[in-house]
Design a protein around this motif. Structure first.
Motif, PDB file in Angstrom:
ATOM      1  N   PHE A 122       0.833  -1.211   0.000  1.00 41.12           N
ATOM      2  CA  PHE A 122       0.000   0.000   0.000  1.00 41.12           C
ATOM      3  C   PHE A 122       0.864   1.256   0.000  1.00 41.12           C
ATOM      4  O   PHE A 122       0.648   2.189  -0.778  1.00 41.12           O
ATOM      5  CB  PHE A 122      -0.918  -0.020   1.220  1.00 41.12           C
ATOM      6  N   ARG A 123       1.870   1.291   0.880  1.00 37.34           N
ATOM      7  CA  ARG A 123       2.736   2.475   0.932  1.00 37.34           C
ATOM      8  C   ARG A 123       3.490   2.659  -0.381  1.00 37.34           C
ATOM      9  O   ARG A 123       3.645   3.787  -0.865  1.00 37.34           O
ATOM     10  CB  ARG A 123       3.726   2.335   2.080  1.00 37.34           C
ATOM     11  N   LEU A 124       3.944   1.562  -0.949  1.00 39.42           N
ATOM     12  CA  LEU A 124       4.712   1.650  -2.190  1.00 39.42           C
ATOM     13  C   LEU A 124       3.858   2.190  -3.325  1.00 39.42           C
ATOM     14  O   LEU A 124       4.309   2.995  -4.145  1.00 39.42           O
ATOM     15  CB  LEU A 124       5.266   0.274  -2.556  1.00 39.42           C
ATOM     16  N   THR A 125       2.597   1.762  -3.392  1.00 39.01           N
ATOM     17  CA  THR A 125       1.728   2.135  -4.507  1.00 39.01           C
ATOM     18  C   THR A 125       1.184   3.545  -4.368  1.00 39.01           C
ATOM     19  O   THR A 125       1.171   4.315  -5.320  1.00 39.01           O
ATOM     20  CB  THR A 125       0.562   1.135  -4.622  1.00 39.01           C
ATOM     21  N   THR A 126       0.722   3.891  -3.167  1.00 38.09           N
ATOM     22  CA  THR A 126      -0.001   5.153  -3.002  1.00 38.09           C
ATOM     23  C   THR A 126       0.853   6.303  -2.493  1.00 38.09           C
ATOM     24  O   THR A 126       0.493   7.464  -2.696  1.00 38.09           O
ATOM     25  CB  THR A 126      -1.167   4.953  -2.031  1.00 38.09           C
ATOM     26  N   LEU A 127       1.949   6.011  -1.828  1.00 39.43           N
ATOM     27  CA  LEU A 127       2.738   7.088  -1.232  1.00 39.43           C
ATOM     28  C   LEU A 127       4.061   7.320  -1.946  1.00 39.43           C
ATOM     29  O   LEU A 127       4.523   8.450  -2.070  1.00 39.43           O
ATOM     30  CB  LEU A 127       3.012   6.778   0.246  1.00 39.43           C
ATOM     31  N   LEU A 177      -5.646  -1.240  -6.969  1.00 44.16           N
ATOM     32  CA  LEU A 177      -5.629  -2.316  -5.974  1.00 44.16           C
ATOM     33  C   LEU A 177      -6.915  -3.121  -6.005  1.00 44.16           C
ATOM     34  O   LEU A 177      -6.916  -4.329  -5.753  1.00 44.16           O
ATOM     35  CB  LEU A 177      -5.402  -1.717  -4.579  1.00 44.16           C
ATOM     36  N   VAL A 178      -8.037  -2.467  -6.317  1.00 46.73           N
ATOM     37  CA  VAL A 178      -9.314  -3.189  -6.431  1.00 46.73           C
ATOM     38  C   VAL A 178      -9.262  -4.147  -7.607  1.00 46.73           C
ATOM     39  O   VAL A 178      -9.633  -5.322  -7.493  1.00 46.73           O
ATOM     40  CB  VAL A 178     -10.487  -2.196  -6.589  1.00 46.73           C
ATOM     41  N   THR A 179      -8.811  -3.656  -8.765  1.00 47.83           N
ATOM     42  CA  THR A 179      -8.756  -4.521  -9.949  1.00 47.83           C
ATOM     43  C   THR A 179      -7.769  -5.662  -9.764  1.00 47.83           C
ATOM     44  O   THR A 179      -7.921  -6.733 -10.355  1.00 47.83           O
ATOM     45  CB  THR A 179      -8.369  -3.697 -11.187  1.00 47.83           C
ATOM     46  N   ALA A 180      -6.726  -5.443  -8.932  1.00 47.74           N
ATOM     47  CA  ALA A 180      -5.768  -6.501  -8.640  1.00 47.74           C
ATOM     48  C   ALA A 180      -6.275  -7.454  -7.561  1.00 47.74           C
ATOM     49  O   ALA A 180      -5.581  -8.409  -7.205  1.00 47.74           O
ATOM     50  CB  ALA A 180      -4.438  -5.895  -8.197  1.00 47.74           C
TER      51      ALA A 180
END
Length: 295
Positions: A122-127, A177-180
């Motif tokens: 999550f941190r890697l993707t969004t931040l 993240l939803v589609t994944a």
């Protein structure tokens, strides 16, 4: 009283009169007990190789023979066998408890590792805006790309901090993240977006997909609350009609289902958006009403 204890009470009275065949039977039983002790030691070595005596006994030992005073007859063979069987049972109970405790600790470690992995993604993707770039030549990282004999290029400067994401980029990252189907991470990202941008044009989409994320994780009650709130707060939002449709589906996923409330949600959908519904959404509504047996 258990049969084994009845046997222990009665056989000592008959022991002096036992014929040779009966004594041979006692010897056979003793041999079986010795075999059982040997198998238990093998189990200990298999389950706890090199185990410390601080936590368990490395070998099963028969109880020490009691010291008898002069003139007192020694205990009979059946009593000795009984004590040894009791010792084996106690050792087996201890081993079972230790195995269960170790299994519980392993499950705790697995859960902690999965949580750490989800939070890191999550941190890697969004931040952080994605994973750091790979080396230009990962297979041969020490080969000079300019060729043999050429001057070695200077080490690259440290990358500048990633620029802050725009609201649209944050929403796209959460939706990715939803589609994944990474639902735990998607739940956190969507919730953070709604809290940060409650009036944004994408807030309706974000809360709709948050409800769908709860539904996908078998949390229909939380999904229903989220979808109903999305419709009430943003009736003109892009995903308000779909929120009512999936509100009804969430109500049907309750235990037990709530078809009457689901039909109310479908009625509200037709009343508020009947003329604006796409053909696909209208087809889904017909199927949903049929599943709930709406009148």
């Amino acid at each position: 009283m258990k049969p084994r204890f009845l046997l222990l009470l009665t056989l000592p009275l008959l022991l002096p009169a036992l014929p040779a065949a009966a004594q041979q039977t006692v010897q056979q039983v003793e041999g079986r007990v010795k075999k059982l002790e040997s198998e238990m030691r093998a189990v200990q070595r298999k389950v706890f190789p090199g185990g410390s005596k601080e936590y368990f006994e490395a070998e099963i030992q028969a109880p020490a023979a009691p010291v008898t005073a002069p003139g007192v007859p020694a205990s009979n063979p059946l009593s000795d066998l009984s004590r040894r069987v009791d010792s084996l049972e106690n050792q087996l109970t201890t081993l079972t408890g230790q195995i269960e405790e170790n299994s519980f600790k392993v499950r705790q470690l697995e859960a902690a590792l999965e949580k750490f992995k989800t939070d890191a993604e999550f941190r890697l993707t969004t931040l952080e805006g994605g994973a750091p770039p790979a080396p230009a030549n990962p297979e041969f990282p020490f080969v000079n790309p300019a060729g043999p004999g050429a001057a070695t290029p200077a080490a690259p400067q440290a990358a500048a901090p990633a620029a802050a994401l725009t609201p649209e980029q944050e929403y796209n990252a959460a939706y990715g993240l939803v589609t994944a189907k990474n639902y735990p991470a998607a739940e956190k990202a969507l919730s953070a977006f709604i809290t940060k941008y409650p009036k944004h044009a994408r807030a309706s989409n974000a809360q709709y997909w948050l409800g769908r994320t709860y539904f996908a994780q078998n949390q229909p009650v939380q999904a229903a609350r989220t979808l109903l709130e999305n419709y009430q707060k943003r009736p003109e939002g892009e995903r308000a009609p779909e929120s009512l449709l999936w509100l009804g589906k969430s109500l049907m996923a309750f235990s037990p289902p709530s078809p009457a409330k689901a039909c109310e949600a479908y009625d509200q959908l037709e009343e508020s958006y009947g003329k604006k519904l796409s053909q696909s959404l209208r087809t889904q509504l017909v199927d949903a009403r049929s599943a709930a047996r709406c009148g």
